[in-house]
Design a protein around this motif. Structure first.
Motif, PDB file in Angstrom:
ATOM      1  N   MET A 250       0.814  -0.938  -0.035  1.00 14.81           N
ATOM      2  CA  MET A 250      -0.139   0.444   0.193  1.00 14.81           C
ATOM      3  C   MET A 250       0.527   1.146  -0.222  1.00 14.81           C
ATOM      4  O   MET A 250       2.247   1.713   1.273  1.00 14.81           O
ATOM      5  CB  MET A 250      -0.519  -0.702   1.489  1.00 14.81           C
ATOM      6  N   SER A 251       0.349   2.157  -0.784  1.00 15.12           N
ATOM      7  CA  SER A 251       0.857   3.003  -0.839  1.00 15.12           C
ATOM      8  C   SER A 251       0.271   4.780  -1.097  1.00 15.12           C
ATOM      9  O   SER A 251      -0.439   5.345  -1.123  1.00 15.12           O
ATOM     10  CB  SER A 251       1.639   3.557  -2.678  1.00 15.12           C
ATOM     11  N   LEU A 252       0.974   4.932   0.517  1.00  9.55           N
ATOM     12  CA  LEU A 252      -0.378   6.337   1.197  1.00  9.55           C
ATOM     13  C   LEU A 252       0.251   7.381   1.132  1.00  9.55           C
ATOM     14  O   LEU A 252       1.264   7.720   1.386  1.00  9.55           O
ATOM     15  CB  LEU A 252      -0.605   6.125   2.736  1.00  9.55           C
ATOM     16  N   ARG A 253      -0.469   8.137   0.632  1.00  9.10           N
ATOM     17  CA  ARG A 253       0.023   9.647  -0.032  1.00  9.10           C
ATOM     18  C   ARG A 253      -0.288  10.680   1.528  1.00  9.10           C
ATOM     19  O   ARG A 253      -1.870  10.505   1.567  1.00  9.10           O
ATOM     20  CB  ARG A 253      -0.193  10.283  -1.255  1.00  9.10           C
ATOM     21  N   PHE A 254      -0.167  11.433   2.450  1.00  8.95           N
ATOM     22  CA  PHE A 254      -0.867  12.015   3.294  1.00  8.95           C
ATOM     23  C   PHE A 254      -1.075  13.294   2.458  1.00  8.95           C
ATOM     24  O   PHE A 254      -0.770  13.696   2.542  1.00  8.95           O
ATOM     25  CB  PHE A 254       0.606  11.998   4.586  1.00  8.95           C
ATOM     26  N   ILE A 255      -2.604  13.743   3.190  1.00 10.02           N
ATOM     27  CA  ILE A 255      -3.158  14.718   2.154  1.00 10.02           C
ATOM     28  C   ILE A 255      -3.519  15.986   3.779  1.00 10.02           C
ATOM     29  O   ILE A 255      -2.870  17.206   3.176  1.00 10.02           O
ATOM     30  CB  ILE A 255      -4.587  14.877   1.466  1.00 10.02           C
ATOM     31  N   GLY A 256      -4.080  15.405   4.758  1.00 12.61           N
ATOM     32  CA  GLY A 256      -4.274  16.900   6.146  1.00 12.61           C
ATOM     33  C   GLY A 256      -4.639  15.736   7.674  1.00 12.61           C
ATOM     34  O   GLY A 256      -5.418  14.816   7.372  1.00 12.61           O
ATOM     35  N   ILE A 257      -4.964  16.431   7.991  1.00  7.05           N
ATOM     36  CA  ILE A 257      -5.314  16.008   9.171  1.00  7.05           C
ATOM     37  C   ILE A 257      -6.143  17.130   9.464  1.00  7.05           C
ATOM     38  O   ILE A 257      -6.261  18.932   9.306  1.00  7.05           O
ATOM     39  CB  ILE A 257      -4.259  16.052  10.172  1.00  7.05           C
ATOM     40  N   ASP A 258      -6.965  17.402  10.891  1.00 11.67           N
ATOM     41  CA  ASP A 258      -8.141  17.674  10.966  1.00 11.67           C
ATOM     42  C   ASP A 258      -6.614  19.146  11.739  1.00 11.67           C
ATOM     43  O   ASP A 258      -6.101  18.622  12.763  1.00 11.67           O
ATOM     44  CB  ASP A 258      -9.023  17.604  12.403  1.00 11.67           C
ATOM     45  N   PRO A 259      -7.441  20.920  10.652  1.00 13.21           N
ATOM     46  CA  PRO A 259      -6.483  21.930  11.664  1.00 13.21           C
ATOM     47  C   PRO A 259      -7.064  22.356  13.629  1.00 13.21           C
ATOM     48  O   PRO A 259      -5.596  22.792  13.639  1.00 13.21           O
ATOM     49  CB  PRO A 259      -7.237  22.843  11.162  1.00 13.21           C
ATOM     50  N   ASN A 260      -7.945  21.431  13.860  1.00 17.48           N
ATOM     51  CA  ASN A 260      -7.985  21.505  14.608  1.00 17.48           C
ATOM     52  C   ASN A 260      -7.963  20.381  16.464  1.00 17.48           C
ATOM     53  O   ASN A 260      -8.621  20.399  17.168  1.00 17.48           O
ATOM     54  CB  ASN A 260      -9.683  22.297  15.365  1.00 17.48           C
ATOM     55  N   THR A 261      -7.231  19.357  15.248  1.00 15.88           N
ATOM     56  CA  THR A 261      -6.728  18.567  17.009  1.00 15.88           C
ATOM     57  C   THR A 261      -6.309  18.904  17.278  1.00 15.88           C
ATOM     58  O   THR A 261      -5.520  19.539  17.594  1.00 15.88           O
ATOM     59  CB  THR A 261      -6.131  17.255  15.295  1.00 15.88           C
ATOM     60  N   GLY A 262      -6.473  17.639  18.853  1.00  7.81           N
ATOM     61  CA  GLY A 262      -5.728  17.386  19.820  1.00  7.81           C
ATOM     62  C   GLY A 262      -4.564  16.659  20.003  1.00  7.81           C
ATOM     63  O   GLY A 262      -4.380  16.052  19.367  1.00  7.81           O
ATOM     64  N   ASP A 263      -4.185  17.664  21.355  1.00  7.79           N
ATOM     65  CA  ASP A 263      -3.467  15.624  21.748  1.00  7.79           C
ATOM     66  C   ASP A 263      -3.720  14.356  21.050  1.00  7.79           C
ATOM     67  O   ASP A 263      -2.936  13.199  21.071  1.00  7.79           O
ATOM     68  CB  ASP A 263      -2.838  15.296  22.991  1.00  7.79           C
ATOM     69  N   HIS A 264      -4.712  13.590  21.392  1.00  8.24           N
ATOM     70  CA  HIS A 264      -5.394  12.836  20.937  1.00  8.24           C
ATOM     71  C   HIS A 264      -6.697  12.483  20.110  1.00  8.24           C
ATOM     72  O   HIS A 264      -6.826  11.672  20.265  1.00  8.24           O
ATOM     73  CB  HIS A 264      -6.254  12.288  22.964  1.00  8.24           C
ATOM     74  N   GLU A 265      -6.788  13.081  19.214  1.00  3.87           N
ATOM     75  CA  GLU A 265      -7.387  13.284  18.578  1.00  3.87           C
ATOM     76  C   GLU A 265      -7.210  13.409  16.971  1.00  3.87           C
ATOM     77  O   GLU A 265      -6.397  14.300  17.179  1.00  3.87           O
ATOM     78  CB  GLU A 265      -8.963  13.965  18.274  1.00  3.87           C
ATOM     79  N   SER A 266      -7.198  12.875  16.104  1.00  2.00           N
ATOM     80  CA  SER A 266      -6.136  13.058  14.970  1.00  2.00           C
ATOM     81  C   SER A 266      -7.101  13.225  13.599  1.00  2.00           C
ATOM     82  O   SER A 266      -6.860  12.050  12.817  1.00  2.00           O
ATOM     83  CB  SER A 266      -5.127  12.811  14.713  1.00  2.00           C
ATOM     84  N   PRO A 267      -8.433  13.277  13.656  1.00  4.08           N
ATOM     85  CA  PRO A 267      -8.932  12.360  12.019  1.00  4.08           C
ATOM     86  C   PRO A 267      -8.327  13.119  10.406  1.00  4.08           C
ATOM     87  O   PRO A 267      -7.395  14.308  10.375  1.00  4.08           O
ATOM     88  CB  PRO A 267     -10.659  13.825  11.938  1.00  4.08           C
ATOM     89  N   THR A 268      -7.398  12.298   9.802  1.00  2.02           N
ATOM     90  CA  THR A 268      -6.887  12.014   9.141  1.00  2.02           C
ATOM     91  C   THR A 268      -7.484  11.720   7.742  1.00  2.02           C
ATOM     92  O   THR A 268      -8.223  11.145   7.523  1.00  2.02           O
ATOM     93  CB  THR A 268      -5.803  11.705   9.680  1.00  2.02           C
ATOM     94  N   VAL A 269      -7.218  12.625   6.624  1.00  2.00           N
ATOM     95  CA  VAL A 269      -7.074  11.902   5.491  1.00  2.00           C
ATOM     96  C   VAL A 269      -6.122  11.608   4.319  1.00  2.00           C
ATOM     97  O   VAL A 269      -4.666  12.522   4.624  1.00  2.00           O
ATOM     98  CB  VAL A 269      -7.736  13.030   4.583  1.00  2.00           C
ATOM     99  N   TRP A 270      -5.769  10.767   3.985  1.00  2.00           N
ATOM    100  CA  TRP A 270      -4.572  10.114   2.853  1.00  2.00           C
ATOM    101  C   TRP A 270      -4.991   9.796   1.285  1.00  2.00           C
ATOM    102  O   TRP A 270      -6.626   8.895   1.130  1.00  2.00           O
ATOM    103  CB  TRP A 270      -3.886   8.661   3.374  1.00  2.00           C
ATOM    104  N   VAL A 271      -4.478   9.836   0.873  1.00  2.00           N
ATOM    105  CA  VAL A 271      -4.964   8.726  -0.674  1.00  2.00           C
ATOM    106  C   VAL A 271      -3.817   7.049  -0.582  1.00  2.00           C
ATOM    107  O   VAL A 271      -2.603   7.280  -0.688  1.00  2.00           O
ATOM    108  CB  VAL A 271      -5.044   9.826  -1.664  1.00  2.00           C
ATOM    109  N   ASP A 272      -4.500   6.334  -0.769  1.00  2.00           N
ATOM    110  CA  ASP A 272      -3.873   5.124  -1.177  1.00  2.00           C
ATOM    111  C   ASP A 272      -4.010   5.107  -2.758  1.00  2.00           C
ATOM    112  O   ASP A 272      -4.373   4.620  -3.194  1.00  2.00           O
ATOM    113  CB  ASP A 272      -4.694   3.625  -0.517  1.00  2.00           C
ATOM    114  N   GLU A 273      -2.617   5.301  -3.440  1.00  2.00           N
ATOM    115  CA  GLU A 273      -2.151   5.358  -5.055  1.00  2.00           C
ATOM    116  C   GLU A 273      -2.118   3.895  -4.836  1.00  2.00           C
ATOM    117  O   GLU A 273      -2.326   3.705  -5.981  1.00  2.00           O
ATOM    118  CB  GLU A 273      -0.818   6.142  -5.347  1.00  2.00           C
TER     119      GLU A 273
END
Length: 88
Positions: A1-24
């Motif tokens: 799997m080749s994941l490319r990081f797109i972004g993380i919730d800009p309001n993320t805290g130390d314990h939360e991290s909604p994130t978006v990747w693309v599986d190329e």
């Protein structure tokens, strides 16, 4: 799997991290989000779409991401479409 990081919730805290990747390699979008509460999960499971049974298959999950991440999801969609166009 080749994941490319797109972004993380800009309001993320130390314990939360909604994130978006693309599986190329699979030309897909991968989203990490919050587990839904039991009420939201039940609503999703009860929702019927023509041609599909109600319920959430064991191999699938419901996640929730904040609307402020819409630009990242759009970027991921664009990236997947560009990758698919290169293959075809």
């Amino acid at each position: 799997m080749s994941l490319r990081f797109i972004g993380i919730d800009p309001n993320t805290g130390d314990h939360e991290s909604p994130t978006v990747w693309v599986d190329e390699s699979r030309q897909g979008i991968v989203i990490q989000g919050w587990k839904p509460g039991p009420d939201l999960a039940a609503q999703c499971a009860a929702f019927e779409v023509p041609g599909h049974a109600a319920g959430i298959p064991e191999s699938e999950a419901v996640v929730r991401v904040p609307a402020r991440m819409a630009p990242m999801i759009r970027e991921a969609c664009d990236a997947v479409e560009r990758a698919a166009a290169r293959v075809h």
